[in-house]
Design a protein around this motif. Structure first.
Motif, mmCIF file in Angstrom:
data_model
loop_
_atom_site.group_PDB
_atom_site.id
_atom_site.type_symbol
_atom_site.label_atom_id
_atom_site.label_comp_id
_atom_site.label_asym_id
_atom_site.label_seq_id
_atom_site.Cartn_x
_atom_site.Cartn_y
_atom_site.Cartn_z
ATOM 1 N N GLU A 23 -6.359 -7.783 2.349
ATOM 2 C CA GLU A 23 -5.458 -6.665 2.945
ATOM 3 C C GLU A 23 -4.615 -6.897 4.332
ATOM 4 O O GLU A 23 -5.526 -7.310 5.182
ATOM 5 C CB GLU A 23 -6.051 -5.429 3.151
ATOM 6 C CG GLU A 23 -4.821 -4.262 3.670
ATOM 7 C CD GLU A 23 -5.846 -2.875 3.665
ATOM 8 O OE1 GLU A 23 -5.156 -1.800 4.211
ATOM 9 O OE2 GLU A 23 -7.024 -2.844 3.566
ATOM 10 N N THR A 43 -2.739 -7.675 -0.427
ATOM 11 C CA THR A 43 -2.227 -6.267 -0.240
ATOM 12 C C THR A 43 -1.392 -6.020 1.193
ATOM 13 O O THR A 43 -2.313 -6.559 2.222
ATOM 14 C CB THR A 43 -3.253 -5.132 -0.431
ATOM 15 O OG1 THR A 43 -4.079 -5.424 -1.390
ATOM 16 C CG2 THR A 43 -2.731 -3.744 -0.349
ATOM 17 N N THR A 87 0.690 -1.192 0.094
ATOM 18 C CA THR A 87 0.093 0.145 -0.046
ATOM 19 C C THR A 87 0.966 1.223 0.185
ATOM 20 O O THR A 87 0.418 2.220 -0.398
ATOM 21 C CB THR A 87 -1.085 0.148 1.143
ATOM 22 O OG1 THR A 87 -0.036 -0.074 2.381
ATOM 23 C CG2 THR A 87 -1.687 -1.212 1.269
#
Length: 349
Positions: free
Chosen positions: A345, A307, A155
């Protein structure tokens, strides 16, 4: 004294060269100096111990560290080979029909005349013999295994570790050297599904055949995709489900500084692991989950888009993907080909 025995064992080994003040690998050590990685296992899967005045390799879960997050090397396995299977009616003949035979449409397959013979396959039988030269299958052959397609992105180029210290990641990103996939069955039947309701799903695949130069970056372009063949992980029995599968990504610390992980310090150039979970019941990041009760399905591709947003949940040791208290640090976006998609994520909370 024990340390004298250890010194003697090292300096007299055929695998070691020493000048009295330093040691290095000898040419004879080519086959062992990369062990266990040379055998398809992750670094640290085995430890070198000293027992009964001799060195011995031991699985990392047997060296008495007391850390439940250390994986059991005996439960690691290679990715599946590519297999095909089908359960289908067939016709067989001793004649060679490789050319010149008018194959009938599937809709006329069951057409039987008064004598009990097939009108589409006259004089053919339904048993494969040693003399059989041609076999006709009604149903299409399909893959007997499933496939996991993995992508990984960052990120940001600055990520915080467990000590809340901001770590700068180079533009080239964090190198990825492997993928571990948990919840694999210990045994399967002829149809490549779990053998029984008693089957343990405690094996983990270690896939080190990743794309050359694979790295997690902040790039907006498509991430390289790693493809891993896995076994169908459906549990049998009333109310059984297999809706959660842990996946660990094996990284290399490409930052110029060390950082603090859950279970120790990750130094520059050292490998570490971050775990994510493929969860069919997740409230977001999952698509096409209708009627499916398990993550890996024969003949389907499960897409997992990970992620990374923190280093705080990194592990120095190889994580045991069976551990119920494993800290999750990957955010996943899962996709099935004609099925499910996960977007996961790895978040700080």
């Amino acid at each position: 004294m024990p340390w004298l025995h250890i010194k003697t064992a090292i300096t007299s080994s055929q695998y070691i060269e020493t000048d009295g003040t330093s040691i290095k690998w000898a040419d004879a050590a080519a086959s062992i100096k990369t062990y266990p990685e040379s055998e398809g296992l992750p670094q640290g899967a085995y430890a070198l111990t000293w027992e009964s005045n001799a060195f011995k390799y031991a699985p990392s879960n047997e060296i008495g560290t007391g850390d439940a997050a250390i994986a059991n090397a005996s439960k690691m396995c290679y990715p599946s080979s590519l297999y095909y299977w089908i359960d289908t009616p067939l016709w067989a003949t001793d004649d060679d029909k490789s050319s010149g035979f008018a194959w009938p449409a599937a809709s006329s397959w069951e057409s039987i005349d008064n004598s009990g013979a097939s009108t589409s396959f006259p004089s053919w039988g339904t048993t494969v013999l040693a003399t059989t030269q041609t076999i006709a299958l009604k149903e299409n052959i399909q893959y007997a295994v499933a496939q996991l397609a993995t992508t990984v992105k960052l990120t940001a180029n600055k990520l915080k570790d467990k000590a809340d210290t901001e770590i700068t990641i180079p533009d080239a990103g964090l190198t990825i050297t492997g993928v571990l996939v948990g919840a694999q069955p210990g045994t399967v039947q002829y149809d490549f599904c779990a053998a029984s309701t008693l089957t343990a799903f405690s094996n983990s695949i270690y896939d080190s055949a990743v794309p050359t130069g694979w790295a997690a970056t902040t790039s907006t372009s498509d991430s390289p995709v790693n493809y891993t063949l896995v076994l169908d992980n459906e549990k049998t029995g009333t109310g059984a489900s297999q809706d959660k599968v842990p996946v660990a990504i094996e990284f290399v610390n490409t930052a110029s500084v060390a950082f603090e992980a859950v279970d120790g310090i990750v130094y520059p150039g050292q490998r570490f692991y971050i775990v994510g979970q493929l969860n069919l019941s997740a409230t977001s990041g999952v698509t096409n989950t209708a009627t499916l009760t398990h993550v890996f399905v024969q003949d389907y591709v499960t897409k997992a888009n990970f992620t990374v947003s923190t280093l705080a949940k990194s592990y120095v040791t190889i994580p045991d993907l069976r551990a119920p208290q494993m800290l999750l640090g990957l955010s996943v976006d899962l996709t099935w080909k004609e099925g499910i998609t996960f977007n996961v994520e790895i978040a700080a909370d």
